[in-house]
Design a protein around this motif. Structure first.
Motif, PDB file in Angstrom:
ATOM      1  N   UNK A   1       0.716  -1.108   0.159  1.00 36.16           N
ATOM      2  CA  UNK A   1      -0.003  -0.045   0.135  1.00 36.16           C
ATOM      3  C   UNK A   1       1.041   1.333  -0.005  1.00 36.16           C
ATOM      4  N   UNK A   2       0.330   2.245  -0.809  1.00 33.17           N
ATOM      5  CA  UNK A   2       1.168   3.479  -0.548  1.00 33.17           C
ATOM      6  C   UNK A   2       0.078   4.511  -0.516  1.00 33.17           C
ATOM      7  N   UNK A   3       0.411   5.238   0.687  1.00 34.58           N
ATOM      8  CA  UNK A   3      -0.501   6.229   1.115  1.00 34.58           C
ATOM      9  C   UNK A   3      -0.038   7.686   1.024  1.00 34.58           C
ATOM     10  N   UNK A   4      -0.780   8.716   0.248  1.00 28.47           N
ATOM     11  CA  UNK A   4      -0.270   9.913  -0.016  1.00 28.47           C
ATOM     12  C   UNK A   4      -1.343  10.970   0.575  1.00 28.47           C
TER      13      UNK A   4
ATOM     14  N   UNK B   1      -3.603   0.356  -3.160  1.00 25.37           N
ATOM     15  CA  UNK B   1      -3.552  -1.102  -2.846  1.00 25.37           C
ATOM     16  C   UNK B   1      -3.096  -1.749  -4.221  1.00 25.37           C
ATOM     17  N   UNK B   2      -1.946  -2.449  -4.129  1.00 26.56           N
ATOM     18  CA  UNK B   2      -1.412  -3.179  -5.148  1.00 26.56           C
ATOM     19  C   UNK B   2      -0.818  -4.496  -4.891  1.00 26.56           C
ATOM     20  N   UNK B   3      -0.568  -5.215  -5.865  1.00 24.31           N
ATOM     21  CA  UNK B   3       0.294  -6.534  -5.672  1.00 24.31           C
ATOM     22  C   UNK B   3       1.771  -6.357  -6.336  1.00 24.31           C
ATOM     23  N   UNK B   4       2.551  -6.994  -5.458  1.00 24.25           N
ATOM     24  CA  UNK B   4       3.898  -6.964  -5.630  1.00 24.25           C
ATOM     25  C   UNK B   4       4.580  -8.282  -5.526  1.00 24.25           C
ATOM     26  N   UNK B   5       5.797  -8.576  -6.277  1.00 21.38           N
ATOM     27  CA  UNK B   5       6.433  -9.740  -5.806  1.00 21.38           C
ATOM     28  C   UNK B   5       6.969  -9.696  -4.446  1.00 21.38           C
TER      29      UNK B   5
END
Length: 133
Positions: A8-11, A77-81
């Motif tokens: 997750x990246x929150x700004x 919210x996103x999927x990452x390795x």
């Protein structure tokens, strides 16, 4: 989804900014990073493992919006390795910040306005040496 995880990246974005555009930018970047074959496979595994009537909303990359007293908080919210999570989040953050700057959107921060006034002149009265009482 053992080889991928949710990140997750929150700004925070000021209320006077175009937060709809900021949301769109974040969403595009979240979808882009989650569009690899491996990420799509991990999302499909999640759908099968945790079936839900609204499953698209629950496992697809997306942006959540929250109003705070100071700004609009956007959380992508996103999927990452798993093994590249930190590196991928760094890349996404840099792209989002660049796109925000290109669009004139700034990231909000807590600020204080401070006003400094020059010292007020005080009136001095000269006393003659022989005139002390």
């Amino acid at each position: 989804m053992l080889d991928h995880l949710w990140e997750e990246l929150t700004l925070p974005v000021p209320y006077e900014a175009d937060w709809h555009l900021a949301e769109r930018i974040l969403c595009e970047e979240a979808e882009s990073i989650s569009s690899t074959v491996e990420a799509r496979r991990a999302i499909e595994q999640m759908r099968r493992r945790y079936p839900s009537p609204t499953r698209d909303a629950e496992v697809d990359p997306r942006v959540f919006v929250r109003a705070t007293p100071n700004w609009v908080e956007l959380s992508a919210r996103f999927v990452v390795p798993v093994r590249a999570a930190r590196q991928v989040k760094d890349q996404v953050t840099r792209r989002v910040l660049d796109r925000f700057a290109d669009s004139g959107i700034r990231v909000a921060s807590v600020t204080q306005d401070i006003t400094i006034h020059p010292p007020q002149a005080t009136e001095t009265v000269a006393v003659a040496p022989g005139d002390r009482r």
